[in-house]
Design an enzyme around this catalytic site. Structure first.
Site, PDB file in Angstrom:
ATOM      1  N   ASP A   1      -1.793 -17.851  50.808  1.00  0.00           N
ATOM      2  CA  ASP A   1      -1.700 -16.689  51.716  1.00  0.00           C
ATOM      3  C   ASP A   1      -1.083 -15.493  51.000  1.00  0.00           C
ATOM      4  O   ASP A   1      -1.514 -14.357  51.172  1.00  0.00           O
ATOM      5  CB  ASP A   1      -0.956 -17.030  53.020  1.00  0.00           C
ATOM      6  CG  ASP A   1       0.499 -17.450  52.833  1.00  0.00           C
ATOM      7  OD1 ASP A   1       0.888 -17.833  51.704  1.00  0.00           O
ATOM      8  OD2 ASP A   1       1.261 -17.393  53.827  1.00  0.00           O
TER       9      ASP A   1
ATOM     10  N   ALA B   1      11.608 -28.383  56.889  1.00  0.00           N
ATOM     11  CA  ALA B   1      10.658 -29.487  56.778  1.00  0.00           C
ATOM     12  C   ALA B   1       9.232 -29.007  56.557  1.00  0.00           C
ATOM     13  O   ALA B   1       8.291 -29.781  56.639  1.00  0.00           O
ATOM     14  CB  ALA B   1      10.729 -30.343  58.048  1.00  0.00           C
ATOM     15  N   GLY B   2       9.069 -27.707  56.304  1.00  0.00           N
ATOM     16  CA  GLY B   2       7.725 -27.188  56.067  1.00  0.00           C
ATOM     17  C   GLY B   2       6.937 -26.974  57.343  1.00  0.00           C
ATOM     18  O   GLY B   2       5.718 -26.834  57.314  1.00  0.00           O
ATOM     19  N   LEU B   3       7.634 -26.942  58.502  1.00  0.00           N
ATOM     20  CA  LEU B   3       6.937 -26.764  59.782  1.00  0.00           C
ATOM     21  C   LEU B   3       7.208 -25.387  60.375  1.00  0.00           C
ATOM     22  O   LEU B   3       6.999 -25.143  61.550  1.00  0.00           O
ATOM     23  CB  LEU B   3       7.370 -27.854  60.775  1.00  0.00           C
ATOM     24  CG  LEU B   3       7.115 -29.289  60.320  1.00  0.00           C
ATOM     25  CD1 LEU B   3       7.616 -30.278  61.374  1.00  0.00           C
ATOM     26  CD2 LEU B   3       5.627 -29.528  60.056  1.00  0.00           C
TER      27      LEU B   3
ATOM     28  N   SER C   1      10.057 -23.674  60.937  1.00  0.00           N
ATOM     29  CA  SER C   1      11.126 -23.472  61.915  1.00  0.00           C
ATOM     30  C   SER C   1      11.693 -22.066  61.771  1.00  0.00           C
ATOM     31  O   SER C   1      12.089 -21.446  62.764  1.00  0.00           O
ATOM     32  CB  SER C   1      12.220 -24.527  61.745  1.00  0.00           C
ATOM     33  OG  SER C   1      12.717 -24.503  60.434  1.00  0.00           O
ATOM     34  N   SER C   2      11.704 -21.532  60.556  1.00  0.00           N
ATOM     35  CA  SER C   2      12.267 -20.190  60.385  1.00  0.00           C
ATOM     36  C   SER C   2      11.364 -19.133  61.027  1.00  0.00           C
ATOM     37  O   SER C   2      11.853 -18.238  61.724  1.00  0.00           O
ATOM     38  CB  SER C   2      12.521 -19.886  58.909  1.00  0.00           C
ATOM     39  OG  SER C   2      11.373 -20.103  58.160  1.00  0.00           O
TER      40      SER C   2
ATOM     41  N   GLU D   1      10.807 -11.276  58.097  1.00  0.00           N
ATOM     42  CA  GLU D   1      11.343 -12.509  57.497  1.00  0.00           C
ATOM     43  C   GLU D   1      11.635 -12.327  56.015  1.00  0.00           C
ATOM     44  O   GLU D   1      12.455 -13.048  55.439  1.00  0.00           O
ATOM     45  CB  GLU D   1      10.405 -13.693  57.766  1.00  0.00           C
ATOM     46  CG  GLU D   1      11.148 -14.999  57.557  1.00  0.00           C
ATOM     47  CD  GLU D   1      10.398 -16.236  57.988  1.00  0.00           C
ATOM     48  OE1 GLU D   1       9.576 -16.168  58.921  1.00  0.00           O
ATOM     49  OE2 GLU D   1      10.637 -17.283  57.370  1.00  0.00           O
TER      50      GLU D   1
ATOM     51  N   ASP E   1       2.736 -18.034  58.453  1.00  0.00           N
ATOM     52  CA  ASP E   1       3.555 -18.708  59.457  1.00  0.00           C
ATOM     53  C   ASP E   1       3.747 -17.843  60.694  1.00  0.00           C
ATOM     54  O   ASP E   1       3.626 -18.314  61.829  1.00  0.00           O
ATOM     55  CB  ASP E   1       4.931 -19.063  58.868  1.00  0.00           C
ATOM     56  CG  ASP E   1       4.802 -19.941  57.635  1.00  0.00           C
ATOM     57  OD1 ASP E   1       3.698 -20.449  57.380  1.00  0.00           O
ATOM     58  OD2 ASP E   1       5.810 -20.111  56.920  1.00  0.00           O
TER      59      ASP E   1
ATOM     60  N   TYR F   1       9.508 -21.270  44.950  1.00  0.00           N
ATOM     61  CA  TYR F   1       8.464 -20.577  45.726  1.00  0.00           C
ATOM     62  C   TYR F   1       8.198 -19.193  45.140  1.00  0.00           C
ATOM     63  O   TYR F   1       7.054 -18.834  44.846  1.00  0.00           O
ATOM     64  CB  TYR F   1       8.916 -20.473  47.194  1.00  0.00           C
ATOM     65  CG  TYR F   1       7.876 -19.861  48.103  1.00  0.00           C
ATOM     66  CD1 TYR F   1       6.993 -20.661  48.828  1.00  0.00           C
ATOM     67  CD2 TYR F   1       7.762 -18.482  48.226  1.00  0.00           C
ATOM     68  CE1 TYR F   1       6.035 -20.095  49.661  1.00  0.00           C
ATOM     69  CE2 TYR F   1       6.803 -17.906  49.043  1.00  0.00           C
ATOM     70  CZ  TYR F   1       5.949 -18.720  49.763  1.00  0.00           C
ATOM     71  OH  TYR F   1       4.998 -18.154  50.579  1.00  0.00           O
TER      72      TYR F   1
HETATM   73  C1  GLA Z   1       5.651 -21.168  53.339  1.00  0.00           C
HETATM   74  C2  GLA Z   1       5.409 -19.679  53.507  1.00  0.00           C
HETATM   75  C3  GLA Z   1       3.947 -19.397  53.826  1.00  0.00           C
HETATM   76  C4  GLA Z   1       3.025 -20.078  52.812  1.00  0.00           C
HETATM   77  C5  GLA Z   1       3.406 -21.557  52.654  1.00  0.00           C
HETATM   78  C6  GLA Z   1       2.610 -22.241  51.564  1.00  0.00           C
HETATM   79  O1  GLA Z   1       5.462 -21.803  54.572  1.00  0.00           O
HETATM   80  O2  GLA Z   1       6.210 -19.152  54.537  1.00  0.00           O
HETATM   81  O3  GLA Z   1       3.731 -18.012  53.858  1.00  0.00           O
HETATM   82  O4  GLA Z   1       3.049 -19.422  51.585  1.00  0.00           O
HETATM   83  O5  GLA Z   1       4.781 -21.714  52.367  1.00  0.00           O
HETATM   84  O6  GLA Z   1       1.264 -22.271  51.891  1.00  0.00           O
END
Ligand code: GLA
Length: 399
Positions: A26, A117-119, A121-122, A154, A165, A217
């Protein structure tokens, strides 16, 4: 999107998300395919007569916080949870120069999303707080503009994230995944066939995006950009401006295999890996979207497998624990599985059919049960999800 509520008290819900496919692309401006999930962040809000925002988190590990709505809000120390509320309030005030008389609120915040957790939440916290502030101040919201504002907001916490997100948190549609396109932001809902079912499975390792995972990241975003600039310089017609995007590159050279070969030949090994992941993941999003539209579960599952392998081998964002979850899911009868979100820990998304999902969950639970960290609940690390609606004002506060 309705942000008005005829009461001084109301509740807001903002969902988490899983990304079905299109990972770490993204921020390179390429389309992704996430869906909102039923879990998320809920704020119970009482509007105030002054501009103070006073926050209490239901989770006692997070201490209360208080600040005033303004164009420049002092951040809490790095990693402080209230930054995810300060950020959207500051962004909204800046977005309305000249407006005075902002109204703050008292809010209690609770979340049933596992943190880090990659979901997302933020993003759920940012979007939920942004919607609460807009509602308290009776601002009309247009979903795309609001999602973009929240994505910019963010970045206040220091991660150079793409906008996936916040977009899906705002624009999620029940029963649907969404293809999210960027520049300009656009969301297209795609119905998920009713026989498809999904499970979220935590690797039991957290990935703090405002903490340790941040450097990894941000480094990936820089590497992707450098790879693009180097390849663009080789393929762009002479005299072309160098402000290239991956989308322009893919329009210029439509043979993605040729592009990947060029990347491997011309770039150093790390940049080549990042480049090939980006180009091939964009292609997988296209394949997966067609598979989703045609109820072709096998093709979707193959794209998920290839995506996970590429994130592990070329992008370096998986972990032994995430790889293990993916293997466990497939061994337990799932059709597809891959890490979801930024990686470096966090969760995998698992694809099943509706009639096999409870068996897959049972077999996975049996593996998790003896390994659960003390105090953790099985249902918080392993649970079924359905494609859900985006952020909304859900009603008055319970008396
Ligand atoms: C996080 C970032 C997103 C995206 C993903 C990886 O969730 O907030 O913008 O880059 O990682 O796909």
């Amino acid at each position: 999107m309705p942000s008005r509520f005829p009461s001084a008290s109301f509740r807001v819900f903002a969902p988490g998300r899983v990304n079905l496919i299109g990972e770490h692309i993204d921020y390179s401006g390429l389309s992704v395919l996430p869906m909102a999930i039923p879990r998320g962040v809920e704020l119970t809000v009482t509007v105030r007569d002054d501009d103070v925002i006073s926050l209490r988190n239901d989770d006692e590990r997070y201490s209360p916080s208080r600040f005033r709505a303004a164009a420049d809000i002092e951040p809490a120390p790095a990693g402080g949870w209230s930054n995810y509320v300060r950020a959207p309030v500051q962004a909204t005030v800046r977005d309305h120069p000249g407006r005075a008389g902002w109204r703050g609120f008292d809010a209690t915040i609770r979340s049933d999303l596992p943190a880090a957790a990659g979901l997302s939440s933020s993003a759920a916290m940012v979007v939920g707080s942004g919607l609460a502030f807009a509602t308290a101040n009776e601002l009309g919201l247009e979903p795309v503009a609001f999602a973009e504002l929240m994505a910019d907001a963010e970045r206040y916490v220091g991660v150079r994230a793409g906008g996936m997100d916040q977009a899906i948190c705002v624009g999620g549609t029940e029963h649907c995944a969404s293809r999210v396109d960027f520049s300009p932001l656009r969301m297209t809902a795609i119905r998920v066939p009713s026989r498809w079912a999904f499970i979220v499975a935590h690797s039991l390792v957290t990935a703090e995006k405002a903490g340790a995972a941040r450097a990894g990241y941000n480094q990936r975003t820089t590497e992707c950009r450098r790879a693009l600039e180097a390849i663009w310089a080789r393929v762009a017609p002479p005299g072309t401006a160098d402000a290239a995007s991956y989308r322009e590159l893919l329009a210029l050279e439509t043979d993605t295999d040729a592009l990947c070969r060029l990347g491997e030949r011309e770039l150093d090994p790390v940049l080549a890996s990042r480049f090939v992941h980006t180009i091939s993941e964009a292609q997988r999003v296209r394949t997966a979207q067609i598979a989703l539209e045609h109820d072709d579960l096998d093709s979707f599952a193959s794209a998920m497998a290839a995506s996970h392998a590429s994130l592990r081998d070329r992008f370096g964002v998986s972990s032994p624990q995430l790889d293990r979850v993916v293997e466990l899911a497939l061994r337990s009868g799932a059709r597809g599985a891959r890490l979801t979100g930024a990686g470096f820990g966090g969760c995998a998304i698992v694809l099943c059919t509706r009639d096999t999902v409870s068996g897959v969950l049972d077999r996975m639970r049996a593996d998790y049960a003896p390994r659960l960290p003390r105090g953790a609940q099985l249902d918080d690390v392993l649970f079924a999800v359905t494609p859900s609606q985006g952020a909304r004002v859900i009603g008055p506060s319970p008396a």
